[in-house]
Motif scaffolding. Structure first.
Motif, PDB file in Angstrom:
ATOM      1  N   LYS A  60     -20.482  32.877 -26.840  1.00  0.00           N
ATOM      2  CA  LYS A  60     -20.880  33.124 -25.449  1.00  0.00           C
ATOM      3  C   LYS A  60     -20.721  31.869 -24.589  1.00  0.00           C
ATOM      4  N   GLN A  61     -20.450  30.731 -25.216  1.00  0.00           N
ATOM      5  CA  GLN A  61     -20.334  29.469 -24.497  1.00  0.00           C
ATOM      6  C   GLN A  61     -18.932  29.262 -23.954  1.00  0.00           C
ATOM      7  N   SER A  62     -18.882  28.540 -22.850  1.00  0.00           N
ATOM      8  CA  SER A  62     -17.606  28.103 -22.310  1.00  0.00           C
ATOM      9  C   SER A  62     -17.535  26.592 -22.526  1.00  0.00           C
ATOM     10  N   PHE A  63     -16.460  26.114 -23.110  1.00  0.00           N
ATOM     11  CA  PHE A  63     -16.315  24.690 -23.337  1.00  0.00           C
ATOM     12  C   PHE A  63     -14.846  24.310 -23.284  1.00  0.00           C
ATOM     13  N   LYS A  64     -14.612  23.046 -22.953  1.00  0.00           N
ATOM     14  CA  LYS A  64     -13.251  22.498 -22.934  1.00  0.00           C
ATOM     15  C   LYS A  64     -12.937  21.852 -24.274  1.00  0.00           C
ATOM     16  N   LEU A  65     -13.927  21.126 -24.807  1.00  0.00           N
ATOM     17  CA  LEU A  65     -13.756  20.436 -26.077  1.00  0.00           C
ATOM     18  C   LEU A  65     -14.806  20.893 -27.071  1.00  0.00           C
ATOM     19  N   LEU A  66     -14.400  21.044 -28.320  1.00  0.00           N
ATOM     20  CA  LEU A  66     -15.337  21.379 -29.382  1.00  0.00           C
ATOM     21  C   LEU A  66     -15.237  20.308 -30.460  1.00  0.00           C
ATOM     22  N   PHE A  67     -16.355  19.589 -30.665  1.00  0.00           N
ATOM     23  CA  PHE A  67     -16.420  18.535 -31.679  1.00  0.00           C
ATOM     24  C   PHE A  67     -16.890  19.123 -33.002  1.00  0.00           C
ATOM     25  N   CYS A  68     -16.160  18.815 -34.064  1.00  0.00           N
ATOM     26  CA  CYS A  68     -16.513  19.279 -35.412  1.00  0.00           C
ATOM     27  C   CYS A  68     -16.575  18.080 -36.353  1.00  0.00           C
ATOM     28  N   PRO A  69     -17.775  17.571 -36.640  1.00  0.00           N
ATOM     29  CA  PRO A  69     -17.886  16.468 -37.599  1.00  0.00           C
ATOM     30  C   PRO A  69     -17.682  16.984 -39.019  1.00  0.00           C
ATOM     31  N   VAL A  70     -16.868  16.274 -39.782  1.00  0.00           N
ATOM     32  CA  VAL A  70     -16.494  16.694 -41.128  1.00  0.00           C
ATOM     33  C   VAL A  70     -16.904  15.611 -42.121  1.00  0.00           C
ATOM     34  N   LEU A  71     -17.604  16.026 -43.163  1.00  0.00           N
ATOM     35  CA  LEU A  71     -17.935  15.119 -44.255  1.00  0.00           C
ATOM     36  C   LEU A  71     -16.893  15.325 -45.345  1.00  0.00           C
ATOM     37  N   ARG A  72     -15.953  14.384 -45.450  1.00  0.00           N
ATOM     38  CA  ARG A  72     -14.860  14.463 -46.423  1.00  0.00           C
ATOM     39  C   ARG A  72     -15.309  13.889 -47.763  1.00  0.00           C
ATOM     40  N   GLU A  73     -14.985  14.585 -48.821  1.00  0.00           N
ATOM     41  CA  GLU A  73     -15.298  14.108 -50.172  1.00  0.00           C
ATOM     42  C   GLU A  73     -16.777  13.747 -50.342  1.00  0.00           C
ATOM     43  N   LYS A  74     -17.643  14.382 -49.580  1.00  0.00           N
ATOM     44  CA  LYS A  74     -19.097  14.206 -49.640  1.00  0.00           C
ATOM     45  C   LYS A  74     -19.583  12.800 -49.310  1.00  0.00           C
ATOM     46  N   SER A  75     -18.681  11.967 -48.729  1.00  0.00           N
ATOM     47  CA  SER A  75     -19.135  10.610 -48.443  1.00  0.00           C
ATOM     48  C   SER A  75     -18.468   9.938 -47.252  1.00  0.00           C
ATOM     49  N   HIS A  76     -17.516  10.585 -46.621  1.00  0.00           N
ATOM     50  CA  HIS A  76     -16.789   9.938 -45.515  1.00  0.00           C
ATOM     51  C   HIS A  76     -16.712  10.876 -44.307  1.00  0.00           C
ATOM     52  N   TRP A  77     -17.126  10.368 -43.136  1.00  0.00           N
ATOM     53  CA  TRP A  77     -17.139  11.162 -41.915  1.00  0.00           C
ATOM     54  C   TRP A  77     -15.815  11.066 -41.169  1.00  0.00           C
ATOM     55  N   ALA A  78     -15.377  12.199 -40.638  1.00  0.00           N
ATOM     56  CA  ALA A  78     -14.218  12.288 -39.752  1.00  0.00           C
ATOM     57  C   ALA A  78     -14.586  13.263 -38.634  1.00  0.00           C
ATOM     58  N   LEU A  79     -13.754  13.346 -37.619  1.00  0.00           N
ATOM     59  CA  LEU A  79     -14.032  14.204 -36.468  1.00  0.00           C
ATOM     60  C   LEU A  79     -12.788  15.009 -36.108  1.00  0.00           C
ATOM     61  N   ILE A  80     -12.972  16.320 -35.995  1.00  0.00           N
ATOM     62  CA  ILE A  80     -11.916  17.199 -35.492  1.00  0.00           C
ATOM     63  C   ILE A  80     -12.344  17.661 -34.107  1.00  0.00           C
ATOM     64  N   ILE A  81     -11.392  17.598 -33.174  1.00  0.00           N
ATOM     65  CA  ILE A  81     -11.674  18.007 -31.800  1.00  0.00           C
ATOM     66  C   ILE A  81     -10.682  19.087 -31.394  1.00  0.00           C
ATOM     67  N   PHE A  82     -11.220  20.246 -31.014  1.00  0.00           N
ATOM     68  CA  PHE A  82     -10.412  21.329 -30.467  1.00  0.00           C
ATOM     69  C   PHE A  82     -10.431  21.203 -28.952  1.00  0.00           C
ATOM     70  N   ASP A  83      -9.255  21.071 -28.340  1.00  0.00           N
ATOM     71  CA  ASP A  83      -9.132  21.019 -26.887  1.00  0.00           C
ATOM     72  C   ASP A  83      -8.647  22.395 -26.438  1.00  0.00           C
ATOM     73  N   VAL A  84      -9.556  23.170 -25.875  1.00  0.00           N
ATOM     74  CA  VAL A  84      -9.283  24.557 -25.499  1.00  0.00           C
ATOM     75  C   VAL A  84      -8.290  24.643 -24.345  1.00  0.00           C
ATOM     76  N   VAL A  85      -8.309  23.684 -23.437  1.00  0.00           N
ATOM     77  CA  VAL A  85      -7.410  23.714 -22.280  1.00  0.00           C
ATOM     78  C   VAL A  85      -5.983  23.365 -22.688  1.00  0.00           C
ATOM     79  N   GLU A  86      -5.844  22.280 -23.447  1.00  0.00           N
ATOM     80  CA  GLU A  86      -4.516  21.820 -23.856  1.00  0.00           C
ATOM     81  C   GLU A  86      -3.980  22.556 -25.084  1.00  0.00           C
ATOM     82  N   LYS A  87      -4.866  23.321 -25.750  1.00  0.00           N
ATOM     83  CA  LYS A  87      -4.499  24.038 -26.982  1.00  0.00           C
ATOM     84  C   LYS A  87      -3.976  23.048 -28.040  1.00  0.00           C
ATOM     85  N   THR A  88      -4.761  21.984 -28.236  1.00  0.00           N
ATOM     86  CA  THR A  88      -4.420  20.980 -29.236  1.00  0.00           C
ATOM     87  C   THR A  88      -5.623  20.715 -30.130  1.00  0.00           C
ATOM     88  N   ILE A  89      -5.335  20.163 -31.302  1.00  0.00           N
ATOM     89  CA  ILE A  89      -6.373  19.785 -32.253  1.00  0.00           C
ATOM     90  C   ILE A  89      -6.165  18.317 -32.588  1.00  0.00           C
TER      91      ILE A  89
END
Length: 189
Positions: A60-89
């Motif tokens: 139900k939300q409207s957003f331009k960017l969606l931040f998804c923090p990812v815990l890789r290998e149970k010990s390392h943080w990374a960030l995935i960003i979905f850009d809804v306007v540009e249709k890029t990740i």
């Protein structure tokens, strides 16, 4: 005790990262949202039971960017960003190369539940890798994730580095304690 992780230079936990990303999204006028790292990791573990309920508010939300923090290998943080306007990740990792399997899994599964991300498995994946990287320790990955999100949410160039981590940690701790992003930073955006 969670804030102590920031101040003492230890690895950040999901509580700090999720809270800080929510604070950023609530403070930015850009139109950002974030998905809790526990939900992200539930998707990546292929545990999709109850996912529609978890993601209901995002449909139900409207957003331009969606931040998804990812815990890789149970010990390392990374960030995935979905850009809804540009249709890029974008995949921001302070140490490692992008993990295209993580991107594929998230985009396919989130696209099923969030209309804004429908078809995101076909979006362009940003090849940009000229952003600040971590060196000298394996403890600052969560701080890098928070800082990537902060600079992007406020449309700033990613002009920070490893040498500033102590100062950045203090700033994040103060912002969390004050429930407010540093005015000097937000006014320069």
């Amino acid at each position: 005790s969670d804030l102590e992780l920031l101040i003492t230079g230890k690895k950040l936990n999901d509580i700090i990262i999720n809270f800080y990303l929510k604070l950023l999204c609530n403070s930015s006028s850009l139109g950002c949202s974030t998905i809790d790292s526990l939900i992200v990791n539930k998707i990546l573990a292929s545990n999709l039971r109850g996912l529609s309920k978890c993601l209901e508010k995002f449909s139900k939300q409207s957003f331009k960017l969606l931040f998804c923090p990812v815990l890789r290998e149970k010990s390392h943080w990374a960030l995935i960003i979905f850009d809804v306007v540009e249709k890029t990740i974008g995949f921001f990792d302070s140490i490692f190369e992008p993990d295209f399997e993580i991107i594929r899994s998230l985009s396919i599964n989130l696209g099923k539940y969030l209309s804004a991300l429908s078809g995101s498995e076909n979006w362009k994946i940003s090849e940009q890798d000229l952003y600040p990287k971590q060196f000298g320790n394996n403890l600052d990955c969560g701080v890098f994730v928070c800082t990537y999100a902060k600079f992007i949410a406020f449309q700033q160039d990613l002009n920070f580095n490893q040498y500033q981590m102590t100062q950045i940690r203090e700033t994040i701790a103060n912002e969390i304690l004050n429930f407010e992003i540093d005015k000097k930073f937000t006014e320069s955006s």
